[in-house]
Design an enzyme around this catalytic site. Structure first.
Site, PDB file in Angstrom:
ATOM      1  N   ASP A  86       0.819  -1.213   0.000  1.00 12.01           N
ATOM      2  CA  ASP A  86       0.000   0.000   0.000  1.00 12.01           C
ATOM      3  C   ASP A  86       0.846   1.252   0.000  1.00 12.01           C
ATOM      4  OD1 ASP A  86      -2.606  -0.597   0.021  1.00 12.01           O
ATOM      5  OD2 ASP A  86      -2.948  -0.147   2.148  1.00 12.01           O
ATOM      6  N   LYS A  98      -2.964   2.660  -2.922  1.00  7.70           N
ATOM      7  CA  LYS A  98      -4.304   3.223  -3.129  1.00  7.70           C
ATOM      8  C   LYS A  98      -4.356   4.567  -2.429  1.00  7.70           C
ATOM      9  CE  LYS A  98      -7.771   0.730  -1.801  1.00  7.70           C
ATOM     10  NZ  LYS A  98      -8.969   1.438  -2.285  1.00  7.70           N
ATOM     11  N   MET A 149      -8.223   9.919   9.022  1.00  7.41           N
ATOM     12  CA  MET A 149      -8.664  10.508   7.733  1.00  7.41           C
ATOM     13  C   MET A 149      -9.505  11.763   7.920  1.00  7.41           C
ATOM     14  SD  MET A 149      -9.609   6.959   5.786  1.00  7.41           S
ATOM     15  CE  MET A 149     -10.459   6.165   7.133  1.00  7.41           C
TER      16      MET A 149
HETATM   17  N1  SAH Z   1      -4.830   0.823   8.590  1.00  6.46           N
HETATM   18  C1  SAH Z   1      -4.263   2.101   8.952  1.00  6.46           C
HETATM   19  C2  SAH Z   1      -5.196   3.248   8.701  1.00  6.46           C
HETATM   20  C3  SAH Z   1      -5.548   3.435   7.262  1.00  6.46           C
HETATM   21  S1  SAH Z   1      -6.632   4.760   6.989  1.00  6.46           S
HETATM   22  C4  SAH Z   1      -3.809   2.043  10.403  1.00  6.46           C
HETATM   23  O1  SAH Z   1      -4.166   1.117  11.122  1.00  6.46           O
HETATM   24  O2  SAH Z   1      -3.082   2.922  10.836  1.00  6.46           O
HETATM   25  C5  SAH Z   1      -5.506   6.040   6.555  1.00  6.46           C
HETATM   26  C6  SAH Z   1      -5.436   7.047   7.668  1.00  6.46           C
HETATM   27  O3  SAH Z   1      -4.631   6.560   8.698  1.00  6.46           O
HETATM   28  C7  SAH Z   1      -4.813   8.347   7.274  1.00  6.46           C
HETATM   29  O4  SAH Z   1      -5.724   9.218   6.624  1.00  6.46           O
HETATM   30  C8  SAH Z   1      -4.414   8.903   8.610  1.00  6.46           C
HETATM   31  O5  SAH Z   1      -5.517   9.418   9.303  1.00  6.46           O
HETATM   32  C9  SAH Z   1      -3.991   7.642   9.322  1.00  6.46           C
HETATM   33  N2  SAH Z   1      -2.552   7.414   9.260  1.00  6.46           N
HETATM   34  C10 SAH Z   1      -1.909   6.358   8.741  1.00  6.46           C
HETATM   35  N3  SAH Z   1      -0.579   6.469   8.937  1.00  6.46           N
HETATM   36  C11 SAH Z   1      -0.389   7.626   9.604  1.00  6.46           C
HETATM   37  C12 SAH Z   1       0.752   8.302  10.120  1.00  6.46           C
HETATM   38  N4  SAH Z   1       1.984   7.803   9.989  1.00  6.46           N
HETATM   39  N5  SAH Z   1       0.560   9.464  10.763  1.00  6.46           N
HETATM   40  C13 SAH Z   1      -0.657  10.003  10.930  1.00  6.46           C
HETATM   41  N6  SAH Z   1      -1.757   9.410  10.442  1.00  6.46           N
HETATM   42  C14 SAH Z   1      -1.647   8.232   9.815  1.00  6.46           C
END
Ligand code: SAH
Length: 515
Positions: A43, A68, A184
């Site tokens: 991803d 994505k 998000m």
């Molecule tokens: N599966 C992922 C989340 C995916 S949705 C998890 O468990 O972390 C994508 C959202 O995750 C982004 O829009 C943001 O809100 C958050 N996100 C993912 N990585 C991040 C990071 N390093 N710092 C801040 N937000 C993050």
């Protein structure tokens, strides 16, 4: 091989959480699988450094980048990702489907698992460290704290409260009094904050936004639920962001640690020319540095014919100029090929761009006539121009392809007839050198570390002498410092002992001086 991989079974898909960014937050299970799978489908939010590391450990692995990005038409659709996973598994492959954070927290991992289940493909779910816990932790914000917050809600900001079909009961959330962690949807934040306050949340409730959590470029802003959306907009904070709303945010004043590390936010180059590079990289990263690695360089000889022709006619040249040890080595190979040796150069004068080039020549029994103190083309030119046996002479220049034309141009201006033979080119492994060049060009590199003189030369070869001078250097000791000065690079600090610990201490000291 564990039972979960079912010996004898056909392909399998492991849905693996890559963690939020910091490669150290990948699970042991995830790393094991990456090291011996047949294919990786990664991803956009899975840190590319994790995939690069897997490639080093597992060189044969096939990598599919199925990043994505919300709404982008270029990114692979969920259906095509499902199809790819099914096809790879049906080909009998062990596939790691690598997803940012935890695969099942707003990650659509469960939808992919449903598709696999429906297709009769074996799968495994490997949880990961989710951004909603990790980004706050790296900002010094615990998502729960005894006496402050007894619950935490993970909620997606994609559910715009202004829309009729929203599934999230924002006013119910406001009443829990627990921590709200928003994934998000920074764009919906003004409406979400209003909905929470309309539901009874105090406008003074602390809030924080953490962008690129756990990455060296992490940024955190704090405000209140009433002001956080404005602060995010004013500070230019964009995705990926985790927003935390709740009293726990106040603990950041006491618990911030990551952004207080001595090298936090500093971009530091580590050159791979030394075997100690990994230790150095890890030590700098542990202090919060954004480490840019220069991948090892390969020398690729070019068409041998021009050099072969030149060495057969050395008597035509008054001067021979060597750009590097590689130029010397390839010239020697050409001489030997032609049945010749050092005596073929007996009547020539020889200039070398640096001391290591001159040493390589001496190893073949020839002492260079000109070796400037600094190993740059301008310095060779100055030394040659100062002599009385250069003007109007014929010069052979053995150089790398894409070398700057300073030397041949300058010699021609002195009335010399110059034949340039491009004997080789340097090829870098991967895109590391490109990234590094771009960062140097933008003035974003704080320091380059060198654990050997050859690492200095590798760096100059890879980024070019001009860009190499854009960032100050930190050296492991006097010999390396000498090479740094020869290259015209500013020496910011020298290690007091020839060890990685001491080199790291020198980097920290030089940064303190610089800030
Ligand atoms: N599966 C992922 C989340 C995916 S949705 C998890 O468990 O972390 C994508 C959202 O995750 C982004 O829009 C943001 O809100 C958050 N996100 C993912 N990585 C991040 C990071 N390093 N710092 C801040 N937000 C993050």
């Amino acid at each position: 091989m564990t039972e979960r991989e079912r010996p004898g079974a056909k392909g399998i898909v492991h849905l693996v959480g890559a963690g939020p960014g910091d490669p150290g937050l990948l699970t042991v299970r995830g790393r094991e699988l990456l090291a011996r799978c047949d294919a990786i489908a990664a991803d956009a939010l899975a840190n590319p450094a994790i995939v690069s590391a897997a490639r080093m450990e597992n060189p044969g692995v096939e990598v599919h980048d199925v990043g994505k990005r919300g709404g982008s038409s270029e990114s692979a659709s969920q259906d095509s990702i499902n199809d790819l996973l099914i096809r790879l598994a049906r080909d009998g492959k062990r596939v790691v489907r690598l997803k940012g954070g935890d695969p099942l927290v707003f990650g659509r991992g469960s939808e992919e698992a449903q598709a696999l289940a429906a297709a009769g493909i074996a799968f495994e779910l490997v949880p990961g460290v989710t951004a909603g816990v990790a980004a706050p932790a790296y900002a010094g914000i615990p998502v729960t704290h005894r006496g402050v917050a007894t619950s935490v809600t993970f909620v997606t900001g994609h559910e715009d409260p202004a829309k009729a079909e929203t599934q999230t009961d924002w006013s119910a959330l406001a009443r829990t009094g627990g921590t709200i962690v928003l994934y998000m949807g920074v764009k919906s934040l003004p409406r979400i904050a209003s909905a929470l306050m309309a539901g009874g949340m105090s406008p003074d409730t602390p809030a924080a936004a953490v962008q690129w959590g756990t990455h060296p470029r992490q940024r955190t802003v704090t405000a209140t639920v009433a002001t956080i959306a404005d602060v995010i907009a004013r500070e230019g904070i964009g995705a990926p962001v985790i927003t935390v709303i709740g009293a726990v945010v106040a603990l950041r004043t006491e618990l911030a640690w990551f952004d207080r590390l001595p090298l936090f936010g500093r971009r530091i180059v580590v050159t791979r020319a030394s075997a100690q590079a990994t230790g150095l990289r890890d030590a700098l990263a542990a202090l919060g540095a954004d480490v840019l690695e220069l991948p090892a360089l390969r020398i690729e000889p070019l068409d041998a014919a021009p050099l072969a022709a030149a060495v057969r006619q050395l008597e035509r040249y008054r001067w021979v100029v060597f750009t590097s040890q590689n130029a010397v080595a390839l010239t020697w190979a050409a001489l030997r090929e032609a049945g010749l040796d050092a005596r073929a150069l007996a009547a020539c004068r020889v200039a070398c761009v640096g001391k290591s080039t001159a040493d390589a020549l001496l190893a073949h029994g020839l002492a260079a006539d000109v070796v400037p103190a600094r190993f740059v083309a301008e310095a060779v030119l100055d030394s040659l121009a100062a002599r009385d046996d250069v003007r109007g002479s014929r010069v052979l220049h053995v150089a790398a392809a894409a070398a700057r034309s300073v030397l041949p141009d300058g010699l021609r201006a002195l009335g010399c007839a110059v034949d340039v033979v491009h004997a080789y080119r340097t090829v870098s492994g991967g895109d590391g050198a490109e990234t590094l060049r771009a960062a140097l060009e933008r003035g974003e590199v704080d320091a380059a570390t060198f654990a050997s003189a050859s690492a200095v030369r590798g760096y100059v070869d890879a980024v070019g002498p001009d860009l190499a001078r854009r960032a100050p250097a930190v050296s492991i000791g006097p010999v390396t410092s000498e090479a740094i000065r020869e290259a015209g690079i500013l020496l910011a600090a020298e290690s007091t002992a020839a060890s990685i610990e001491s080199l790291v201490a020198a980097v920290v000291a030089s940064m303190r001086g610089a800030s």
